[in-house]
Motif scaffolding. Structure first.
Motif, PDB file in Angstrom:
ATOM      1  N   ASP A  34      27.325  30.433  52.241  1.00  0.00           N
ATOM      2  CA  ASP A  34      27.858  30.295  51.125  1.00  0.00           C
ATOM      3  C   ASP A  34      28.260  28.888  51.116  1.00  0.00           C
ATOM      4  OD1 ASP A  34      29.829  30.656  53.361  1.00  0.00           O
ATOM      5  OD2 ASP A  34      30.425  31.993  52.797  1.00  0.00           O
ATOM      6  N   VAL A  35      29.315  28.623  50.096  1.00  0.00           N
ATOM      7  CA  VAL A  35      29.033  26.959  50.280  1.00  0.00           C
ATOM      8  C   VAL A  35      31.049  27.136  50.459  1.00  0.00           C
ATOM      9  CG1 VAL A  35      27.822  26.987  47.753  1.00  0.00           C
ATOM     10  CG2 VAL A  35      30.264  27.642  47.502  1.00  0.00           C
ATOM     11  N   GLY A  36      31.631  25.958  50.448  1.00  0.00           N
ATOM     12  CA  GLY A  36      32.952  25.819  50.358  1.00  0.00           C
ATOM     13  C   GLY A  36      33.459  25.025  51.453  1.00  0.00           C
ATOM     14  N   GLY A  37      32.405  24.598  52.754  1.00  0.00           N
ATOM     15  CA  GLY A  37      32.845  23.759  53.918  1.00  0.00           C
ATOM     16  C   GLY A  37      33.602  24.308  54.621  1.00  0.00           C
ATOM     17  N   VAL A  38      35.130  24.359  55.057  1.00  0.00           N
ATOM     18  CA  VAL A  38      35.448  24.036  55.629  1.00  0.00           C
ATOM     19  C   VAL A  38      35.945  25.968  55.328  1.00  0.00           C
ATOM     20  CG1 VAL A  38      36.649  21.905  56.333  1.00  0.00           C
ATOM     21  CG2 VAL A  38      37.677  22.908  54.985  1.00  0.00           C
ATOM     22  N   TRP A  39      36.071  25.591  54.069  1.00  0.00           N
ATOM     23  CA  TRP A  39      36.548  27.614  53.465  1.00  0.00           C
ATOM     24  C   TRP A  39      35.948  28.243  53.626  1.00  0.00           C
ATOM     25  CZ3 TRP A  39      41.498  26.357  52.900  1.00  0.00           C
ATOM     26  CH2 TRP A  39      42.243  25.324  52.740  1.00  0.00           C
ATOM     27  N   SER A  40      34.605  28.477  54.273  1.00  0.00           N
ATOM     28  CA  SER A  40      33.187  29.225  54.500  1.00  0.00           C
ATOM     29  C   SER A  40      33.935  30.203  55.345  1.00  0.00           C
ATOM     30  CB  SER A  40      32.113  28.488  54.904  1.00  0.00           C
ATOM     31  OG  SER A  40      31.070  29.796  55.248  1.00  0.00           O
ATOM     32  N   SER A  41      33.633  31.479  54.671  1.00  0.00           N
ATOM     33  CA  SER A  41      34.106  32.878  54.982  1.00  0.00           C
ATOM     34  C   SER A  41      33.151  32.677  56.569  1.00  0.00           C
ATOM     35  CB  SER A  41      32.969  33.697  54.352  1.00  0.00           C
ATOM     36  OG  SER A  41      31.769  34.295  54.081  1.00  0.00           O
ATOM     37  N   THR A  42      32.518  32.160  56.843  1.00  0.00           N
ATOM     38  CA  THR A  42      32.339  32.032  57.998  1.00  0.00           C
ATOM     39  C   THR A  42      32.643  31.039  58.951  1.00  0.00           C
ATOM     40  OG1 THR A  42      30.276  29.621  57.658  1.00  0.00           O
ATOM     41  CG2 THR A  42      29.685  31.659  57.192  1.00  0.00           C
ATOM     42  N   ARG A  43      33.940  30.478  58.496  1.00  0.00           N
ATOM     43  CA  ARG A  43      34.462  29.516  59.310  1.00  0.00           C
ATOM     44  C   ARG A  43      37.023  29.576  58.637  1.00  0.00           C
ATOM     45  NH1 ARG A  43      33.505  23.666  58.548  1.00  0.00           N
ATOM     46  NH2 ARG A  43      35.030  23.699  60.061  1.00  0.00           N
ATOM     47  N   ARG A  44      36.704  30.211  58.265  1.00  0.00           N
ATOM     48  CA  ARG A  44      38.289  31.159  57.550  1.00  0.00           C
ATOM     49  C   ARG A  44      38.544  31.318  59.031  1.00  0.00           C
ATOM     50  NH1 ARG A  44      35.920  32.668  52.903  1.00  0.00           N
ATOM     51  NH2 ARG A  44      36.330  34.962  52.740  1.00  0.00           N
ATOM     52  N   TYR A  45      39.778  31.248  59.093  1.00  0.00           N
ATOM     53  CA  TYR A  45      40.531  32.528  60.005  1.00  0.00           C
ATOM     54  C   TYR A  45      41.689  33.121  59.611  1.00  0.00           C
ATOM     55  CZ  TYR A  45      42.947  27.878  60.220  1.00  0.00           C
ATOM     56  OH  TYR A  45      43.692  26.629  59.349  1.00  0.00           O
ATOM     57  N   PRO A  46      42.832  33.994  59.792  1.00  0.00           N
ATOM     58  CA  PRO A  46      43.244  34.668  59.424  1.00  0.00           C
ATOM     59  C   PRO A  46      44.056  33.698  58.962  1.00  0.00           C
ATOM     60  CG  PRO A  46      42.345  35.675  61.118  1.00  0.00           C
ATOM     61  CD  PRO A  46      42.213  34.958  61.466  1.00  0.00           C
ATOM     62  N   GLY A  47      45.409  33.233  57.955  1.00  0.00           N
ATOM     63  CA  GLY A  47      46.547  32.942  58.024  1.00  0.00           C
ATOM     64  C   GLY A  47      46.171  31.381  56.676  1.00  0.00           C
ATOM     65  N   LEU A  48      45.098  31.081  57.694  1.00  0.00           N
ATOM     66  CA  LEU A  48      44.372  29.850  56.592  1.00  0.00           C
ATOM     67  C   LEU A  48      44.946  29.700  54.609  1.00  0.00           C
ATOM     68  CD1 LEU A  48      42.407  27.007  56.440  1.00  0.00           C
ATOM     69  CD2 LEU A  48      40.958  28.342  55.914  1.00  0.00           C
ATOM     70  N   ARG A  49      45.676  28.239  54.381  1.00  0.00           N
ATOM     71  CA  ARG A  49      45.930  28.405  53.441  1.00  0.00           C
ATOM     72  C   ARG A  49      45.923  26.794  53.591  1.00  0.00           C
ATOM     73  NH1 ARG A  49      48.565  31.577  49.934  1.00  0.00           N
ATOM     74  NH2 ARG A  49      48.840  33.695  50.689  1.00  0.00           N
ATOM     75  N   THR A  50      46.052  26.250  51.741  1.00  0.00           N
ATOM     76  CA  THR A  50      45.754  24.569  51.290  1.00  0.00           C
ATOM     77  C   THR A  50      47.667  24.370  51.877  1.00  0.00           C
ATOM     78  OG1 THR A  50      46.812  25.279  49.613  1.00  0.00           O
ATOM     79  CG2 THR A  50      44.217  24.849  49.751  1.00  0.00           C
ATOM     80  N   GLN A  78      37.823  29.060  48.019  1.00  0.00           N
ATOM     81  CA  GLN A  78      36.103  29.330  48.536  1.00  0.00           C
ATOM     82  C   GLN A  78      35.577  29.811  47.237  1.00  0.00           C
ATOM     83  OE1 GLN A  78      33.668  32.005  48.557  1.00  0.00           O
ATOM     84  NE2 GLN A  78      31.811  29.957  48.591  1.00  0.00           N
ATOM     85  N   GLN A  79      36.031  30.649  46.466  1.00  0.00           N
ATOM     86  CA  GLN A  79      36.240  30.964  45.063  1.00  0.00           C
ATOM     87  C   GLN A  79      36.415  30.221  43.913  1.00  0.00           C
ATOM     88  OE1 GLN A  79      38.913  33.898  45.163  1.00  0.00           O
ATOM     89  NE2 GLN A  79      38.009  35.857  45.858  1.00  0.00           N
ATOM     90  N   TYR A  80      37.109  29.838  44.144  1.00  0.00           N
ATOM     91  CA  TYR A  80      36.990  27.848  43.185  1.00  0.00           C
ATOM     92  C   TYR A  80      35.995  27.217  43.425  1.00  0.00           C
ATOM     93  CZ  TYR A  80      38.256  23.797  41.899  1.00  0.00           C
ATOM     94  OH  TYR A  80      38.227  22.168  40.988  1.00  0.00           O
ATOM     95  N   VAL A  81      35.437  26.881  44.854  1.00  0.00           N
ATOM     96  CA  VAL A  81      34.274  25.892  45.093  1.00  0.00           C
ATOM     97  C   VAL A  81      32.959  26.718  43.948  1.00  0.00           C
ATOM     98  CG1 VAL A  81      32.668  25.047  46.763  1.00  0.00           C
ATOM     99  CG2 VAL A  81      35.037  24.929  47.468  1.00  0.00           C
ATOM    100  N   GLU A  82      32.712  28.461  44.020  1.00  0.00           N
ATOM    101  CA  GLU A  82      32.141  29.006  43.872  1.00  0.00           C
ATOM    102  C   GLU A  82      32.189  28.790  41.916  1.00  0.00           C
ATOM    103  OE1 GLU A  82      29.464  30.194  45.450  1.00  0.00           O
ATOM    104  OE2 GLU A  82      30.165  31.462  47.396  1.00  0.00           O
ATOM    105  N   SER A  83      32.972  28.349  41.373  1.00  0.00           N
ATOM    106  CA  SER A  83      33.374  28.048  40.696  1.00  0.00           C
ATOM    107  C   SER A  83      32.642  26.858  39.904  1.00  0.00           C
ATOM    108  CB  SER A  83      35.123  28.853  40.153  1.00  0.00           C
ATOM    109  OG  SER A  83      35.855  27.520  40.146  1.00  0.00           O
ATOM    110  N   TYR A  84      32.800  26.084  40.450  1.00  0.00           N
ATOM    111  CA  TYR A  84      32.710  24.861  40.645  1.00  0.00           C
ATOM    112  C   TYR A  84      30.400  25.014  40.462  1.00  0.00           C
ATOM    113  CZ  TYR A  84      32.163  19.960  41.072  1.00  0.00           C
ATOM    114  OH  TYR A  84      32.188  18.662  40.895  1.00  0.00           O
ATOM    115  N   VAL A  85      30.239  25.582  41.265  1.00  0.00           N
ATOM    116  CA  VAL A  85      28.661  25.441  41.280  1.00  0.00           C
ATOM    117  C   VAL A  85      28.601  26.273  39.908  1.00  0.00           C
ATOM    118  CG1 VAL A  85      26.927  26.656  42.523  1.00  0.00           C
ATOM    119  CG2 VAL A  85      28.675  25.643  44.130  1.00  0.00           C
TER     120      VAL A  85
END
Length: 506
Positions: A34-50, A78-85
């Motif tokens: 998926d898109v998102g880089g550091v925000w990808s579902s493959t890299r998100r840890y519990p508690g992650l926020r901006t 990550q959902q925002y990045v998807e909407s940008y795509v």
């Protein structure tokens, strides 16, 4: 011109969007599904926020959704990045779950050969030719986990060692003894949800960082303190100008008083003295290499004992104690440790470049030699996106993409190569000195986000007017103020662009 972009985070996607609007043919390679880089579902840890509020952390022509909270979650970003795509029709150019395994210049150095294959696959790589390469692989993409003595026996006894971005299942920590290594944003963020399920949660901090409350005194949003040009001007840039000359000259006492006052309020509000967590140094050190917001609930959990912080300590070894995984700290303390989660930084590296190419990109200290944080001085047909990490990383990356597009359209008059090389060396020496070497190999420009954006846009003659920039001195920077920069660049470079690249933005 065919352009390969490696990485589909904010930097890669904004580069793809700007370059496509500028008339170039683009392919975006992303090893995650998926898109998102550091925000990808493959890299998100519990508690992650901006760290930024939603009003300052977005790309110029697509604000965050109105229903998002002030500090969006990793999933929401990550959902925002998807909407940008979807908004800019980028899906046809995406190659998700596709890893670039090699990139090399052709013999006459007029183009690139890019080798890619499905992520995790073992099939032979497919080679393709591109006229230009944009590296947007992310400076926070390769976790740096310390070498721990005794790790093999620790793992054999059932212990686990993970980077924060590798930890996704909170249930895996339920009832366990957990050690979180580090005191930056990711370490403190993940420690809070862990403390709700773990038997014990320990944070081992080699060095305490100053933390900024999201609302100072419970009332003033930190965006009015640090996410303005005034907040940036409180820290001395490599060259001061305008009102900065006053702040770092006759007004230096006032400037230091402002910073010390913020530090005093933060210390009282977070109860740092009572908790024994006042960092060494002064509050001005908050901008040495990063600014870390206080994680909601972290200090409250320290106060009630759910989180224990071992300050000024390191793990000396991992071991097996009475048949169970454990860790020994440098002071001799032995802590049970079923799970060790490391928020210990990242390695800035381009894994698909060989050693010879890295040598051409870097100085003797391993810092990237990039003019404007974008253009390698000594490697042709190559630019970097997102190697200007800042308070406003999406906007900084997007403006760097505009610079790249203008450069490829012939719209920038570059200084002589030797002058660029000397300018980069001077900047790197200054960055290393002011951060004690914590400048991510020259890729972190914190806290000088707007200085970098000004320099990039001044090269193009496309900076905002004096009135718009004056507003940013007292009000948080709104990326929407820059939404017309790309079409203005395209119009301005129409006369110099290669004929086949002339277009208007979608």
């Amino acid at each position: 011109m065919r352009i390969a972009v490696v990485g589909a985070g904010f930097a890669g996607l904004s580069a793809a969007k700007v370059l496509r609007q500028s008339g170039f043919e683009v392919s975006v390679f992303e090893k995650s599904p998926d898109v998102g880089g550091v925000w990808s579902s493959t890299r998100r840890y519990p508690g992650l926020r901006t760290q930024n509020n939603k009003g300052t952390y977005h790309l110029s022509d697509l604000p965050m959704p109105a229903h998002y909270p002030q500090w969006p979650s990793g999933e929401q970003v990550q959902q925002y990045v998807e909407s940008y795509v979807d908004r800019f029709g980028l899906r046809p150019v995406l190659r998700l779950a596709t890893e670039v395994v090699a990139a090399k210049l052709v013999d006459d150095e007029t183009a690139w050969l890019i080798a890619s294959r499905p992520t995790g696959g073992r099939d032979p790589a497919t080679w393709e030719r591109y006229d230009h390469l944009v590296v947007a692989n992310g400076i926070f993409s390769e976790p740096l986990i310390p070498h721990f003595e005794g790790r093999a026996d620790f793992v054999a006894a059932g212990g686990r060692v993970l980077a924060c971005g590798e930890f996704h299942d909170l249930e895996a920590a339920r009832g366990k003894h957990v050690l979180v290594v580090g005191y930056g944003k990711s370490s403190c963020d993940v420690a809070v949800p862990l403390s709700d399920v773990a038997a014990r949660t320990h944070v081992v901090a080699r060095q305490l960082l100053w933390k900024m409350p999201k609302k100072l005194g419970g009332a003033v949003n930190y965006k009015y303190l640090l996410l303005t040009r005034m907040g940036e001007a409180l820290f001395r840039y490599i060259r001061v100008k305008g009102f900065e000359r006053f702040l770092h000259g006759p007004g230096n006492g006032l400037r230091r008083g402002m910073l010390d006052g913020v530090g005093s309020v933060a210390t009282r509000q977070l109860k740092l003295r009572e908790l024994g967590l006042v960092p060494n140094g002064t509050f001005e050190d908050i901008a040495r290499s990063t600014v870390s917001l206080a994680t909601d609930g972290f200090f409250e959990r320290v106060a009630d004992g759910r989180i224990s912080v071992h300050r000024d300590r390191q793990i000396s070894e991992l071991l097996v104690d009475e048949g169970r995984p454990a860790a020994r700290l440098a002071d001799g303390t032995v802590l049970p440790a079923d799970l060790v989660i490391c928020g210990t930084g990242f390695r800035q590296h381009v894994p698909f470049f060989d050693a010879a190419l890295h040598a051409r990109l870097e100085d003797d200290e391993g810092n990237f030699m990039l003019h404007r944080q974008i253009l390698p001085v000594d490697v042709p047909h190559l630019t970097f996106a997102g190697y200007n990490s800042s308070f406003f990383s999406p906007l900084s990356a997007e403006m760097a993409a505009v610079w790249t597009a203008a450069h490829l359209r012939g719209g920038i008059a570059l200084p002589p190569r030797e002058r660029m090389r000397e300018q980069v060396r001077t900047r790197l020496a200054w960055m290393a000195a002011r951060t004690n070497g914590q400048h991510a190999r020259g890729t972190s420009i914190i806290p000088f986000s707007m200085h970098n954006i000004d320099e990039v846009l001044d090269d193009l003659g496309l900076n905002l007017g004096p009135l718009a920039r004056a507003r940013q001195w007292l009000l948080p920077v709104d990326p929407r103020a820059y939404r017309r920069v790309t079409p203005r660049m395209i119009r301005r470079t129409a006369a110099t662009a290669p004929r086949e690249s002339v277009s208007q933005p979608a």
